[in-house]
Design an enzyme around this catalytic site. Structure first.
Site, PDB file in Angstrom:
ATOM      1  N   ASP A 190       1.175  -1.335  -0.155  1.00 46.81           N
ATOM      2  CA  ASP A 190       0.286  -0.173  -0.261  1.00 46.81           C
ATOM      3  C   ASP A 190       0.632   1.209   0.299  1.00 46.81           C
ATOM      4  O   ASP A 190       1.500   1.503   0.251  1.00 46.81           O
ATOM      5  CB  ASP A 190      -0.788   0.158   1.409  1.00 46.81           C
ATOM      6  CG  ASP A 190      -2.009   1.141   1.136  1.00 46.81           C
ATOM      7  OD1 ASP A 190      -2.732   1.129   0.401  1.00 46.81           O
ATOM      8  OD2 ASP A 190      -2.008   2.350   2.029  1.00 46.81           O
ATOM      9  N   GLU A 255       2.125  -0.117  -4.939  1.00 47.89           N
ATOM     10  CA  GLU A 255       0.432   1.180  -5.350  1.00 47.89           C
ATOM     11  C   GLU A 255       1.645   1.979  -4.986  1.00 47.89           C
ATOM     12  O   GLU A 255       2.361   2.277  -4.433  1.00 47.89           O
ATOM     13  CB  GLU A 255      -0.168   0.618  -4.010  1.00 47.89           C
ATOM     14  CG  GLU A 255      -0.988   2.049  -4.963  1.00 47.89           C
ATOM     15  CD  GLU A 255      -1.668   2.508  -3.843  1.00 47.89           C
ATOM     16  OE1 GLU A 255      -3.066   2.921  -4.818  1.00 47.89           O
ATOM     17  OE2 GLU A 255      -1.274   2.150  -2.146  1.00 47.89           O
TER      18      GLU A 255
HETATM   19  C1  NOJ Z   1      -4.531   3.195  -0.938  1.00 48.67           C
HETATM   20  C2  NOJ Z   1      -5.368   1.878  -0.428  1.00 48.67           C
HETATM   21  O1  NOJ Z   1      -5.607   1.644  -1.790  1.00 48.67           O
HETATM   22  C3  NOJ Z   1      -6.884   3.152  -0.232  1.00 48.67           C
HETATM   23  O2  NOJ Z   1      -7.610   1.989  -0.473  1.00 48.67           O
HETATM   24  C4  NOJ Z   1      -6.549   3.289   1.309  1.00 48.67           C
HETATM   25  O3  NOJ Z   1      -7.180   4.296   1.542  1.00 48.67           O
HETATM   26  C5  NOJ Z   1      -5.408   4.571   0.768  1.00 48.67           C
HETATM   27  N1  NOJ Z   1      -4.182   3.731   0.780  1.00 48.67           N
HETATM   28  C6  NOJ Z   1      -4.635   4.404   2.589  1.00 48.67           C
HETATM   29  O4  NOJ Z   1      -4.866   3.124   3.093  1.00 48.67           O
END
Ligand code: NOJ
Length: 510
Positions: A190, A255
């Site tokens: 993440d 990500e």
């Molecule tokens: C990215 C995640 O995909 C999202 O769903 C989340 O709210 C934020 N990061 C915070 O972790």
């Protein structure tokens, strides 16, 4: 790669919320569909203020999803079907309910105080600077008893860890190893770019100037420059990669919302980084042939030597592809995703062509309005809630869910599901599509075209992104391998190919 949003995939326990046992029950669908790996959005113990992206215990499963034993069973059942299982690692922040933060808040001298980012109020009072949280409001929340602010890019209940602190790094890498020991095949990480911050949180006063224009990318991408992507990134990436490389065949997906030239940094120095830093170009760009051709070429061009590409059309944070580009173009998008060079990631339900499902305000639950792209998966034609759950689902099902269901589409040779299955089977059987070279091909306006080549096998992919027919000259003799309309198999093509409105074709040379 197939992303499962566990709350919405399949509910075995009968509480209206999907769970691990439900995923196990549906592994046959994934094997039948032809994917290689499943990534689960977070299933760890969590107060669910951001639906699991606020982790209270990295080594336990939230009871709503099941237990550690259920993960073990999922891994064993998946491996038995040749499927890999990836979990979602949330390293940038914990839940405010995590024992570390509870301790950190207990006093300025507590053992975990320096695990998070604390600052004194500004001289005249108020937050130390004007950084904003991505969910709106200040990125700082005041802790009355200890007189300091803590930093959070997301909710106040998602306090941010200070990865400059070696104790944080050691503890978090310990969690990664814990899951590798347990047989997990990898992680989606993440907001990877945020664990190496630039100096923004530590600067005083007003610092919200737009750092750099990144056209076509959202707030998160601009935040990337403001809150992360800092000088320690290579070191953090190498540590994560070393943890993965200590085990055979593990994969790290990051990500990272950035444009290609910055994104490729996340492959790491000398390849000591993420195997696959998510490439969100197809999610963030307008659905327009010129923009897509340019973006694909720019990405291919930016890739470091030896780096393997990847492509994404949707996830749990973005409006669904069928809603962004429309039902007809969603088929073209699927063909693009599954024929470009690189690992594709498919978001659950996109294989059915599910659009966003409107959620009335009284049933809206997500802090950032992302409920419509998280609607429950319809499995059966006639069952209660289309086989998702015997109880009222946590989010509304799509109208006429039975008609959208896996069961209904499986039997229809022209369905979106059949298109996905055929594309996946073709990729698997043709090395040119799986790992062959890619080259852009000249095409009329509104058409994206490219070749994939390996070992004497050659494919031409021609995608009409417009709702009107178009003719495209093609040198030589070709045979239609697959149309998005699933009705031209084996048709010979010479010199010119007629693309119908919203049609994509995979042509085989010869
Ligand atoms: C990215 C995640 O995909 C999202 O769903 C989340 O709210 C934020 N990061 C915070 O972790």
């Amino acid at each position: 790669m197939y992303q499962v949003y566990p709350r919405s995939f399949a509910d075995a326990s009968g509480d209206g919320i999907g769970d691990l046992a439900g995923i196990v029950d549906r592994l046959d669908h994934l094997a039948w569909l032809g994917v290689d790996a499943v990534w689960l959005s977070p299933v760890f113990r969590s107060p669910m203020r951001d639906y699991g992206y606020d982790v209270a215990d990295y080594r336990d499963i939230d009871p709503v999803f099941g237990s550690l034993a259920d993960v073990d069973r999922l891994v064993a059942e998946a491996h038995g079907r040749g499927l890999r299982v990836l979990l979602d690692f949330v390293p940038n922040h914990t839940s405010s309910d995590h024992a570390w933060f509870v301790d950190a808040r207990s006093s300025r001298d507590s053992a975990h105080r320096e695990w998070y980012i604390w600052r004194d109020p500004a001289p005249g009072g108020g937050p130390p600077n004007d950084l904003e949280s991505q969910f709106g409001g200040p990125a700082w929340t005041f802790d009355e008893p200890t007189g300091q602010y803590w930093y959070h890019s997301f909710l106040p209940e998602q306090p941010e860890l200070d990865w400059r602190n070696p104790a944080v790094r050691e503890a978090m890498l310990g969690h990664v190893r814990f899951w590798f020991e347990r047989g997990i095949d990898g992680f989606r990480i993440d907001v990877l770019w945020m664990i190496a911050k630039d100096d923004a949180p530590w600067r005083d006063g007003p610092i919200t100037e737009a750092p750099e224009a990144l056209p076509g990318l959202g707030l998160e991408a601009r935040g990337a420059l403001q809150h992360g992507d800092g000088p320690d990134m290579e070191a953090r990436l190498a540590e994560l990669r070393d943890a993965a490389d200590a085990y055979p065949e593990r994969v790290l997906i990051g990500e990272v919302y950035m444009e290609p030239r910055r994104l490729v940094r996340y492959y790491g120095r000398d390849g000591r980084g993420a195997h696959l830093p998510f490439n969100f170009a197809l999610v963030t760009l307008p659905w327009e042939a010129g923009a897509i051709r340019t973006a694909v070429a720019a990405y291919e061009d930016a890739l470091p030597v030896g780096a393997w590409p990847n492509w994404v059309l949707g996830n749990h944070d973005q409006p669904r592809v069928a809603s962004r580009v429309g039902a007809a173009q969603a088929r073209v998008a699927a063909m693009l995703l599954l024929t470009l060079r690189g690992t594709p990631t498919l978001y659950y339900g996109d294989e059915l062509g599910l659009p966003d499902v409107p959620v009335p305000s009284e049933r809206s639950v997500d802090v950032a309005g992302r409920d419509p792209e998280r609607s429950p998966m319809p499995w059966t034609r006639d069952g209660i809630n289309a086989g998702f759950s015997v109880a009222e689902p946590w989010l509304p099902m799509i109208d006429d869910a039975g008609a959208w269901s896996v069961e209904a589409q499986r039997d229809d040779p022209r369905s979106m599901l059949s298109l996905h299955r055929r594309l996946l089977a073709l990729r698997r059987s043709e090395p040119a599509l799986e790992a062959g070279d890619w080259a852009d091909v000249d095409a009329p306006d509104g058409v994206v075209a490219f070749e994939r080549v390996a070992g004497g096998r050659r494919f031409l992919i021609a995608l009409n992104l417009r709702p009107e027919p178009v003719s495209m000259p093609v040198a030589g003799d070709w045979t239609v391998e697959l149309s998005t309309h699933l009705d031209r198999d084996g048709e010979p093509v010479a010199d010119v190919v007629a693309l119908r409105a919203d049609e994509g074709l995979v042509l085989r040379a010869g």
